[in-house]
Enzyme design. Structure first.
Site, PDB file in Angstrom:
ATOM      1  N   LYS A  49     -70.796  30.786 -26.930  1.00 24.69           N
ATOM      2  CA  LYS A  49     -69.734  30.622 -25.922  1.00 24.69           C
ATOM      3  C   LYS A  49     -69.713  29.182 -25.411  1.00 24.69           C
ATOM      4  CE  LYS A  49     -70.004  35.494 -24.655  1.00 24.69           C
ATOM      5  NZ  LYS A  49     -70.524  36.523 -23.731  1.00 24.69           N
ATOM      6  N   GLN A  93     -73.704  36.770 -18.183  1.00 26.82           N
ATOM      7  CA  GLN A  93     -74.058  37.498 -19.404  1.00 26.82           C
ATOM      8  C   GLN A  93     -74.828  38.779 -19.058  1.00 26.82           C
ATOM      9  OE1 GLN A  93     -72.979  36.588 -22.441  1.00 26.82           O
ATOM     10  NE2 GLN A  93     -73.951  38.319 -23.439  1.00 26.82           N
ATOM     11  N   ASP A 116     -64.506  37.471 -17.715  1.00 24.65           N
ATOM     12  CA  ASP A 116     -64.925  38.623 -18.519  1.00 24.65           C
ATOM     13  C   ASP A 116     -64.096  39.866 -18.198  1.00 24.65           C
ATOM     14  OD1 ASP A 116     -66.823  38.481 -20.526  1.00 24.65           O
ATOM     15  OD2 ASP A 116     -68.499  38.300 -19.119  1.00 24.65           O
TER      16      ASP A 116
HETATM   17  N1  GUN Z   1     -72.939  41.583 -23.041  1.00 21.88           N
HETATM   18  C1  GUN Z   1     -72.448  42.183 -24.135  1.00 21.88           C
HETATM   19  N2  GUN Z   1     -71.150  41.834 -24.311  1.00 21.88           N
HETATM   20  C2  GUN Z   1     -70.833  41.013 -23.306  1.00 21.88           C
HETATM   21  C3  GUN Z   1     -69.655  40.330 -22.931  1.00 21.88           C
HETATM   22  O1  GUN Z   1     -68.600  40.404 -23.570  1.00 21.88           O
HETATM   23  N3  GUN Z   1     -69.741  39.574 -21.821  1.00 21.88           N
HETATM   24  C4  GUN Z   1     -70.880  39.464 -21.098  1.00 21.88           C
HETATM   25  N4  GUN Z   1     -70.860  38.711 -20.011  1.00 21.88           N
HETATM   26  N5  GUN Z   1     -71.986  40.078 -21.397  1.00 21.88           N
HETATM   27  C5  GUN Z   1     -71.960  40.854 -22.507  1.00 21.88           C
END
Ligand code: GUN
Length: 277
Positions: A49, A93, A116
């Site tokens: 990311k 995350q 998100d």
């Molecule tokens: N953990 C698993 N998938 C995701 C996601 O798309 N975003 C975040 N922040 N954590 C995750």
């Protein structure tokens, strides 16, 4: 005839180029990621990311907090980022260590910076069919289906998995496109009977090879969200032999994964635009 592959990698690259142009027009756009602890899979996701954000010219800040970080410390950081005008998007995350209440942390993020789409306000707006920030994976799936011209209106879409991150939001997005939607989960009585009805099958469970060829209708479109680390390497939730029956299928890797990141970048630009109005 084997299924045509839906190339998420190529589409995501194109989206990233578009996002780069938008970032240039907007001037400064800031994304802050927060990783608590040292889960190896989360570290890989955060690295990807961060790299993707920087590549399109987004100012990306990368907070790494220790495994033993307290809930109060994390909430203090989120409060500070909420107030920071240079931060357009905040990505926390998941999963978080046990001592932190995940829902409390999600709800601490300013909904306007919630790239998100996990905050209840954004999840609720999606439920009501209102504009808002929607999670990256479900958005990326719909973008990929559109790219390949998959008809959704009146189609029977079956979603396997009911997570807040993928299953529930993708079901709502499919419903918003006038698909007839079935959501299956671990207590579904006869999973194969449901999946065989699907014109569009989305699988987001986290169980390698769960969907076998006899569970899929000939010519169906199959979207595999699974990213399972097995002894044989990275495997999706769909048995690779399904490609012999499906009409269209996403590869793992190179299908949904890159689309998630592309959608995150789009969300960051969307949040930045909204905050500048
Ligand atoms: N953990 C698993 N998938 C995701 C996601 O798309 N975003 C975040 N922040 N954590 C995750």
């Amino acid at each position: 005839m084997p299924a045509q592959l839906m190339d998420g990698k190529a589409l995501a690259e194109r989206i990233r180029r578009e996002v780069a142009e938008e970032v240039e027009q907007l001037g400064e756009v800031g994304l802050t990621t927060i990783l608590v602890g040292d889960d190896p899979a989360s570290e890989i996701y955060i690295r990807r990311k961060q790299e993707a954000a920087k590549e399109v010219g987004i100012l990306a800040r990368d907070y790494r907090l220790a495994e033993e970080t307290t809930e109060e410390e994390l909430l203090d950081l989120i409060t500070q980022l909420n107030a920071d005008d240079k931060v357009d998007g905040i990505l926390l995350q998941l999963p978080l260590p046990d001592q932190i209440d995940e829902q409390r942390a999600i709800e601490a993020v300013d909904p306007a910076k919630d790239v998100d789409g996990f905050h209840p306000l954004n999840a609720g707006r999606l439920w009501l069919g209102l504009d808002g920030l929607v999670a990256g994976t479900p958005t990326g799936i719909i973008t990929l289906l559109d790219e390949y011209g998959v008809p959704l209106e009146g189609a029977h879409a079956v979603v396997v998995g009911r997570s807040n991150i993928v299953g529930k939001p993708v079901a709502l997005l499919l419903l918003a496109r006038n698909a007839t939607v079935t959501i299956c989960h671990s207590r579904t009585a006869d999973l194969a009977a449901e999946t065989r009805q699907a014109d569009v099958l989305v699988v987001a469970v986290g169980e390698a090879g769960l969907i076998s060829p006899e569970m899929v209708k000939e010519g169906a479109t199959v979207v595999d969200v699974g990213m399972n680390r097995t002894d044989e390497g990275l495997r999706g939730d769909v048995d690779p032999a399904v490609a012999e029956r499906a009409g269209l299928i996403t590869p793992v890797p190179g299908g949904v994964g890159p689309m998630t990141i592309a959608s995150l970048l789009r969300n960051t630009v969307k949040a930045a635009r909204a905050r500048r109005c």
